[in-house]
Design a protein around this motif. Sequence first.
Motif, PDB file in Angstrom:
ATOM      1  N   LYS A   1      -9.287  12.666 -20.218  1.00 27.31           N
ATOM      2  CA  LYS A   1      -8.491  13.686 -19.543  1.00 27.31           C
ATOM      3  C   LYS A   1      -8.303  13.367 -18.062  1.00 27.31           C
ATOM      4  O   LYS A   1      -8.881  12.424 -17.535  1.00 27.31           O
ATOM      5  CB  LYS A   1      -9.159  15.054 -19.729  1.00 27.31           C
ATOM      6  CG  LYS A   1      -9.150  15.531 -21.185  1.00 27.31           C
ATOM      7  CD  LYS A   1      -9.691  16.957 -21.308  1.00 27.31           C
ATOM      8  CE  LYS A   1      -9.666  17.422 -22.767  1.00 27.31           C
ATOM      9  NZ  LYS A   1     -10.197  18.808 -22.911  1.00 27.31           N
TER      10      LYS A   1
ATOM     11  N   CYS B   1     -13.586  13.806 -20.929  1.00 20.76           N
ATOM     12  CA  CYS B   1     -13.362  14.217 -22.321  1.00 20.76           C
ATOM     13  C   CYS B   1     -12.198  13.453 -22.949  1.00 20.76           C
ATOM     14  O   CYS B   1     -11.249  13.081 -22.273  1.00 20.76           O
ATOM     15  CB  CYS B   1     -13.048  15.716 -22.379  1.00 20.76           C
ATOM     16  SG  CYS B   1     -14.429  16.755 -21.941  1.00 20.76           S
TER      17      CYS B   1
ATOM     18  N   VAL C   1     -14.445  19.197 -24.982  1.00 24.55           N
ATOM     19  CA  VAL C   1     -14.511  20.031 -23.773  1.00 24.55           C
ATOM     20  C   VAL C   1     -15.823  19.778 -23.030  1.00 24.55           C
ATOM     21  O   VAL C   1     -16.784  19.302 -23.608  1.00 24.55           O
ATOM     22  CB  VAL C   1     -14.409  21.549 -24.106  1.00 24.55           C
ATOM     23  CG1 VAL C   1     -13.044  21.885 -24.682  1.00 24.55           C
ATOM     24  CG2 VAL C   1     -15.514  21.960 -25.074  1.00 24.55           C
ATOM     25  N   CYS C   2     -15.791  20.087 -21.747  1.00 23.01           N
ATOM     26  CA  CYS C   2     -16.989  19.939 -20.911  1.00 23.01           C
ATOM     27  C   CYS C   2     -16.891  20.991 -19.806  1.00 23.01           C
ATOM     28  O   CYS C   2     -15.877  21.684 -19.705  1.00 23.01           O
ATOM     29  CB  CYS C   2     -17.060  18.525 -20.331  1.00 23.01           C
ATOM     30  SG  CYS C   2     -15.864  18.245 -19.006  1.00 23.01           S
TER      31      CYS C   2
END
Length: 484
Positions: free
Chosen positions: A23, A28, A40-41
């Motif tokens: 991303k 991610c 997701v993070c």
Amino acid sequence: MAVSDHDVVLGLEVHAQLLTRSKIFCGCSTAFGAEPNAHVCPVCLGLPGVLPSLNRRVVEMAVRTGLALGCSVRPRSVWARKNYFYPDLPKGYQISQYELPICEGGGLDITVGGAEKRVRLTRIHMEEDAGKNVHGLAADGSSGVDLNRAGVPLLEIVSEPDLRSVDEAVEYLKELRRLLVWLGVNDGNLEEGSFRCDANVSVKPRGAEKLGQRCEIKNMNSFRFLRQAVDYEVRRQVEIVEAGGRVEQETRLFDPDRGETRAMRSKEDAHDYRYFPEPDLPPVRVEEAFVEEQRRALPELPQARERRYVRELSLPAADAALLTAERQVADYFEEVLARHGRTPEAAKRAANWMNGEVARLANESGLAPPSWKLRPEGLAELLGLVAAGTVGGPGAKQALEEAFRTGAAPAAVVQEKGLAQVSDQGAIEAAVDAVLARSPGEVERYRAGNKKLMGFFVGQVMKEMKGKGNPAVVNALLQKRLEG
Ligand code: ADP
Ligand code: MG
Ligand code: ZN
């Protein structure tokens, strides 16, 4: 008054997801189709206390795209927060660019109805994608938010209001999509939403200088929907104007089930977003050396390649367009030319087979050129056999099918399956004589002036020779026998 008394004016905003692996502001994965919220993070979830850090590949792709579109690249561009409230936007703002985008100016040439025209670009900026609200996401059937897409890098490419018909708009989008996919920065998939477009539409009395009030239409994920939406919107606006009303600036949503656009919200102005510079990211500095590096990395662009095929190889425009629709096909064609030759005759032969039988087989197999078992040298070998008259059309087609399926060398297939064309005078004479001997009536009518019967004789001789007779020799011998 009617629709035909008005000019249609269109300006497009294209959102293209960049083909980076990770991303834009976190590590991610950008992969499409994973379980909801698998990628997701804390950064892309918008949790407090985390900081974004920019993926360098995004800037490379943005600059490369800008250069391919003739834009100027800003040495210093600035991130901005675009604030709005929506469940798919966890931070409550989107990191985008506003006053100082990475690229400005430039344009794209399109050809519609034989006329070429340049569509100017306003700007290209980088930003992060939002997540997606999904109905029935949760086990109990309630709705939820999937944030896999949140933070996927986007380029927003904004055109000037230079388009004057939906045909021009569709051509612009196709041309832009071809370029982005060619550059390897986008996968061009409208259905999955990795290439999306908002259309700004207005109408004005024919020939008037001043542009009318525009509406922006969202949510069109196919060229067909774009056509329907714009056609509907133009009629709606013309009706309003003709009834003496005023078009309100608003954002409208296209409903594919009803073929209509409907108001979504009144248009928010820039100040509604309370744009301000992103405090968590420094400005993007792009040095001249970096720009030059990206410029050197640009491949020959699709339009340049297409024009070169017409100019250098004397190919018809339609052939050149088909060959350059995809870079992998065009590159394959280049390799075939390198072996088979670049004379207009050789190029036309290669183009005919590429756009005909090879395209058909490729379609059936669903494979892209790198996965074809038939390599360019194999196709060149087959074209050589065709050019030399060693194998005729039907035999070559059969050999191609086999070679495409198995990867066998076409020359070997021709030999093994006995597909070679017979050019031997003696063998063809024997077949000609046999046909003429059993068709005295036709021979008499031919000699009396019914020259159309030549087709009948050629067909009979070919049948006699199981389709392998060299048509040129068959024709010549028949002429000699019948006229002589
Ligand atoms: P916003 O970000 O609010 O959508 P912009 O000023 O960036 O607004 O313009 C967006 C798009 O609208 C551009 O593609 C531009 O070409 C187009 N546009 C502007 N004015 C008109 C108009 N009168 N008719 C059609 N399109 C227009
Ligand atoms: Mg807009
Ligand atoms: Zn993340």
